[in-house]
Each structure stands twice: as structure tokens, then as C-alpha cells.
Design a protein around this motif. Structure first.
Motif, PDB file in Angstrom:
ATOM      1  N   TYR A  99     -10.356   1.180   5.431  1.00 50.39           N
ATOM      2  CA  TYR A  99     -11.466   0.223   5.433  1.00 50.39           C
ATOM      3  C   TYR A  99     -12.845   0.875   5.314  1.00 50.39           C
ATOM      4  O   TYR A  99     -13.851   0.183   5.282  1.00 50.39           O
ATOM      5  N   GLU A 116      -9.904   1.974  10.983  1.00 46.43           N
ATOM      6  CA  GLU A 116      -8.828   1.993   9.977  1.00 46.43           C
ATOM      7  C   GLU A 116      -9.308   2.806   8.768  1.00 46.43           C
ATOM      8  O   GLU A 116     -10.364   2.519   8.195  1.00 46.43           O
ATOM      9  N   GLU A 174       1.570   3.756   3.103  1.00 51.04           N
ATOM     10  CA  GLU A 174       1.932   3.238   4.435  1.00 51.04           C
ATOM     11  C   GLU A 174       3.451   3.372   4.564  1.00 51.04           C
ATOM     12  O   GLU A 174       4.219   2.541   4.098  1.00 51.04           O
ATOM     13  N   PHE A 198      -8.306  -3.359  14.197  1.00 53.09           N
ATOM     14  CA  PHE A 198      -8.492  -2.510  13.020  1.00 53.09           C
ATOM     15  C   PHE A 198      -9.640  -1.531  13.275  1.00 53.09           C
ATOM     16  O   PHE A 198     -10.473  -1.282  12.396  1.00 53.09           O
ATOM     17  N   ARG A 238       1.982 -11.326   0.094  1.00 50.48           N
ATOM     18  CA  ARG A 238       2.912 -12.263   0.750  1.00 50.48           C
ATOM     19  C   ARG A 238       2.503 -13.725   0.553  1.00 50.48           C
ATOM     20  O   ARG A 238       3.306 -14.625   0.778  1.00 50.48           O
ATOM     21  N   TYR A 253      -8.265 -13.076   2.689  1.00 54.19           N
ATOM     22  CA  TYR A 253      -8.057 -12.446   1.386  1.00 54.19           C
ATOM     23  C   TYR A 253      -6.697 -12.828   0.817  1.00 54.19           C
ATOM     24  O   TYR A 253      -5.838 -13.347   1.516  1.00 54.19           O
ATOM     25  N   HIS A 312       3.157  -3.271   6.667  1.00 53.18           N
ATOM     26  CA  HIS A 312       1.977  -2.406   6.581  1.00 53.18           C
ATOM     27  C   HIS A 312       1.877  -1.479   7.776  1.00 53.18           C
ATOM     28  O   HIS A 312       2.378  -1.786   8.857  1.00 53.18           O
ATOM     29  N   ILE A 325       0.709 -10.737  11.459  1.00 53.79           N
ATOM     30  CA  ILE A 325      -0.459 -11.353  10.828  1.00 53.79           C
ATOM     31  C   ILE A 325      -0.086 -12.732  10.289  1.00 53.79           C
ATOM     32  O   ILE A 325       0.835 -12.881   9.488  1.00 53.79           O
ATOM     33  N   GLU A 368       1.891  -5.411  10.823  1.00 55.98           N
ATOM     34  CA  GLU A 368       0.946  -4.289  10.782  1.00 55.98           C
ATOM     35  C   GLU A 368       1.208  -3.406  11.995  1.00 55.98           C
ATOM     36  O   GLU A 368       0.953  -3.819  13.124  1.00 55.98           O
ATOM     37  N   HIS A 396       0.870  -1.175   0.000  1.00 59.37           N
ATOM     38  CA  HIS A 396       0.000   0.000   0.000  1.00 59.37           C
ATOM     39  C   HIS A 396       0.910   1.230   0.000  1.00 59.37           C
ATOM     40  O   HIS A 396       1.707   1.412   0.924  1.00 59.37           O
ATOM     41  N   ARG A 409      -3.085   4.336  -1.634  1.00 61.08           N
ATOM     42  CA  ARG A 409      -3.142   2.906  -1.294  1.00 61.08           C
ATOM     43  C   ARG A 409      -2.906   2.040  -2.538  1.00 61.08           C
ATOM     44  O   ARG A 409      -2.151   1.090  -2.504  1.00 61.08           O
ATOM     45  N   ASN A 424      -3.246  -5.957  -2.302  1.00 62.54           N
ATOM     46  CA  ASN A 424      -3.262  -6.995  -1.255  1.00 62.54           C
ATOM     47  C   ASN A 424      -4.555  -7.825  -1.238  1.00 62.54           C
ATOM     48  O   ASN A 424      -4.843  -8.530  -0.273  1.00 62.54           O
ATOM     49  N   ARG A 425      -5.336  -7.716  -2.318  1.00 60.07           N
ATOM     50  CA  ARG A 425      -6.499  -8.578  -2.542  1.00 60.07           C
ATOM     51  C   ARG A 425      -6.382  -9.250  -3.914  1.00 60.07           C
ATOM     52  O   ARG A 425      -7.292  -9.942  -4.345  1.00 60.07           O
TER      53      ARG A 425
HETATM   54  C1  LIG Z   1      -4.578  -1.395   6.812  1.00 61.08           C
HETATM   55  C2  LIG Z   1      -4.114  -2.499   5.907  1.00 61.08           C
HETATM   56  O1  LIG Z   1      -3.758  -2.245   4.796  1.00 61.08           O
HETATM   57  N1  LIG Z   1      -4.123  -3.731   6.378  1.00 61.08           N
HETATM   58  C3  LIG Z   1      -3.739  -4.900   5.599  1.00 61.08           C
HETATM   59  C4  LIG Z   1      -3.735  -6.127   6.446  1.00 61.08           C
HETATM   60  C5  LIG Z   1      -2.963  -7.264   5.864  1.00 61.08           C
HETATM   61  O2  LIG Z   1      -1.890  -7.029   5.302  1.00 61.08           O
HETATM   62  O3  LIG Z   1      -3.423  -8.415   5.994  1.00 61.08           O
HETATM   63  C6  LIG Z   1      -4.707  -5.066   4.416  1.00 61.08           C
HETATM   64  O4  LIG Z   1      -5.894  -4.767   4.545  1.00 61.08           O
HETATM   65  O5  LIG Z   1      -4.281  -5.507   3.371  1.00 61.08           O
END
Ligand SMILES: CC(=O)N[C@@H](CC(=O)O)C(=O)O
Ligand SMILES: [Zn+2]
Length: 332
Positions: free
Chosen positions: A309, A306, A45, A303, A189, A185, A137, A148, A199, A42, A84, A91-92
Motif C-alpha cells: 500500500y 502493508e 502472496e 492494514f 472475487r 474497489y 491473500h 473480508i 487476508e 497477487h 504483486r 484486484n482493482r
Molecule cells: C494486501 C492486499 O493485497 N490486500 C487486498 C485486500 C482485498 O483483497 O480486499 C487488496 O488490496 O487487494
């Protein structure tokens, strides 16, 4: 008086428990030779972005005997814009569907990036994949320094987290377990055999705070020390790790047009990892009305508020406490 041998007979346990554990119950893993540190998954960050850029210029701090550690900026266009993401959340983006789609310039930027990252550091789920990826993050939530974990069965990661927690005590380092049938999700990584998210907060988007930056740096130091010890052949005995398992996603109260009609309640704001009990204040409407938590039992929100989100319709996530057992591990 019973002799110790008699005691063993009484409880029907073998007399050489220790020796047996180390010869039969040790999970063996290959050397963790290839390690990557991702920053800028992101682009706004700043601790991860800054640390990774620092280490790209001079990697001395992250060098360990027998380990090849690669610092890498995963979303350079988002970093450049300090946002972001550009098209979609990187990250999805590491879904099987995205990673197997025919590549092309017409794909969203982050999907193209996910495919490139998967080629370099994966392929996801294959023996050629990197051993460990740390993904750095920051959060606007008051989560402190959170690790995490994506799988409760990853004994290598559990052992590493146990080591980090011990090294960092009396400061705390909560572990968030994201293993959940609906809420999990596809992270950057996740292309590695052992994915670890780090995080750290609270830190606003686009801002660097020295305390947050330094605590992220310290956790990374302990993590790399663990990998070095593991590669040197040290055996890590069985242990347990307290984790917070993701349970439920909570949205802000909204009107029929989807507009938010309440804020995180002051009693809940900044109280990440603290118990929230049925009847406790959760939201506060603009006219001052309190909305209370009505779940069945105690949960541990995190979170909380956040910034990233809001677009995901998530005010916070509830978690439940669990103790995981990690078996002994040793290098093959
Ligand atoms: C605030 C943030 O970006 N948190 C990460 C958490 C993670 O890496 O699992 C995300 O939503 O992807
Ligand atoms: Zn992030």
C-alpha cells in the motif's frame, strides 16, 4: 403470576414466534453448488499461491458432498515473477468499464485476465455467475486471520462468517467490511454472487510462514464445511456478526515532493484491530517527533504498514465497529 400466554399478550407478540420465524422470515438461496478458490490474485502472496497449487494437484481436501470446488490461479504471470502484478493491480481491475472494453492484446495483461476470469466465473452480476469465490491473500500487517466482506446485506456470507468465527474460537477471526462509497474497489472475487476475501498476516511478500499457511487452510476448511451443511438443507437461525467497517484511508506524512517523512509509530505498529484514540501516537518522523491521531473518536486501524500500500499512499485504514444482523437462511 402471568402465564406465558399472558406474557405474549402483554407485549403484543405472537405466541408462536419460533414457528413463524422459520416459516416466514427465512431467506432462501439456491444451493451453493459452484465454488471457486482463487490464489495468486497477487503473485507474491505465497499462502494462497501454494495452497491453490497444492489443491490443483490433489483436490481431496477441498471436496465436499454436492459441491464443485475449483482451485484457480488468477494471475499466473505475476506468480511466475513473484510480484504483486505485471501491468496493473488485478484486484482493482474488475470495473464495468474494464469488463465491457473491447478485448485485445493491447490491453494491460491484468485487464485481459479480468475479462477471461469474468467469462469463466461470472459474468459479474448475472445468474450464471459462480455462487461463492474465496480469494486468498496475505498481508505484511499483523491482521491475523481476517475475513473480508463486501456487502452488509449478504446474509449468506454473514451466516458463513458467523459459522467460521464460532468454529475457530477461542482464536479470533475479525471481519473487515469494505462497503464504502469511495474506498470500495473492484475485486477478482466480485464476479461471484457471494465474494469472500481471506487476508492472513503477518507474512512478508514472497515468503511462506507455516503458521499463516495453516490458519488460512483451517478457515477454508470451516468455510467449505458450512457450504456442505447449507447444501444438505440445514437451516441457519438469525444471528449477529461483529464487523469492522472501513472508515478512512490514512496516508504517511509527506514533504512537498511526495516523499515520506515519517514511519508508523512503534506504539501503532502491529496493533491492527486495537483501539486508536484521539491523541494516541500514529507516526514518528526521522528526527523522533511523534505525530498523533486527531480524529473525533475511537477507531480501529488495520492494514497497518502493508507493504503493497506504499504505492497506494496508504499507511493504514481506520475502521469502526458495527454489529450486523443476519436473517435465517435455508436452501430452496
Ligand atoms: C494486501 C492486499 O493485497 N490486500 C487486498 C485486500 C482485498 O483483497 O480486499 C487488496 O488490496 O487487494
Ligand atoms: Zn493481496
Amino acid at each position: 403470576m402471568l402465564s406465558s400466554e399472558g406474557l405474549y399478550q402483554l407485549f403484543n407478540i405472537p405466541a408462536f414466534t419460533t414457528a413463524m420465524t422459520s416459516s416466514t422470515n427465512v431467506s432462501c438461496f439456491h444451493e451453493a453448488r459452484r465454488v471457486a478458490i482463487f490464489g495468486g490474485t497477487h503473485g507474491n502472496e505465497m499462502s494462497g499461491v501454494t495452497l491453490v497449487n497444492l489443491w490443483i494437484q490433489n483436490g481431496k481436501e477441498i471436496q465436499r458432498k454436492g459441491v464443485e470446488t475449483k482451485p484457480f490461479i488468477t494471475n499466473p504471470r505475476a506468480v511466475e515473477k513473484c510480484t504483486r502484478y505485471v501491468d496493473t493491480d488485478l484486484n482493482r481491475a474488475f470495473t464495468t468499464e474494464n469488463l465491457s472494453a473491447p478485448s485485445g492484446d493491447d490491453l494491460p495483461y491484468e485487464v485481459q485476465r479480468a475479462q477471461q476470469i469474468n467469462e469463466t466465473f461470472g459474468p459479474k452480476g448475472s445468474p450464471e455467475a459462480y455462487d461463492v469465490i474465496f480469494d486468498l491473500h496475505n498481508t505484511t500487517s499483523n491482521m491475523g486471520c481476517t475475513l473480508i466482506l463486501e456487502s452488509s446485506k449478504d446474509h449468506f456470507n454473514l451466516q458463513m462468517m458467523h459459522y467460521i468465527k464460532k468454529a475457530i474460537a477461542p482464536d479470533s477471526c475479525p471481519v473487515l467490511l469494505t462497503e464504502h462509497p469511495l474506498l470500495k474497489y473492484s475485486t477478482s472475487r466480485s464476479v461471484a454472487k457471494h465474494p469472500i476475501g481471506l487476508e492472513v498476516g503477518p507474512q512478508p511478500q514472497g515468503v511462506l510462514r507455516s503458521n499463516i499457511f495453516e490458519s488460512m487452510r483451517l478457515v477454508l476448511k470451516h468455510a467449505l464445511d458450512f457450504i456442505e451443511l447449507f447444501n444438505e438443507g440445514l437451516e441457519f437461525p438469525p444471528c449477529t456478526v461483529d464487523v469492522f467497517r472501513v472508515s478512512e484511508k490514512m496516508d504517511y506524512p509527506r514533504d512537498t515532493n511526495g516523499n515520506i517523512i515519517a514511519m508508523v509509530h512503534p506504539n501503532l505498529q502491529d496493533c491492527d484491530w486495537e483501539p486508536l484514540n484521539p491523541g494516541d501516537p500514529m507516526f514518528q518522523t526521522f528526527d523522533g517527533t511523534t505525530i498523533r491521531y486527531e480524529g473525533a473518536g475511537t477507531v480501529y486501524p488495520t492494514f497497518i504498514n502493508e507493504a503493497a500500500y506504499y504505492e497506494k499512499q496508504q499507511a493504514f485504514v481506520t475502521t469502526r465497529r458495527e454489529t450486523l444482523a443476519a436473517g435465517a437462511i435455508k436452501k430452496t
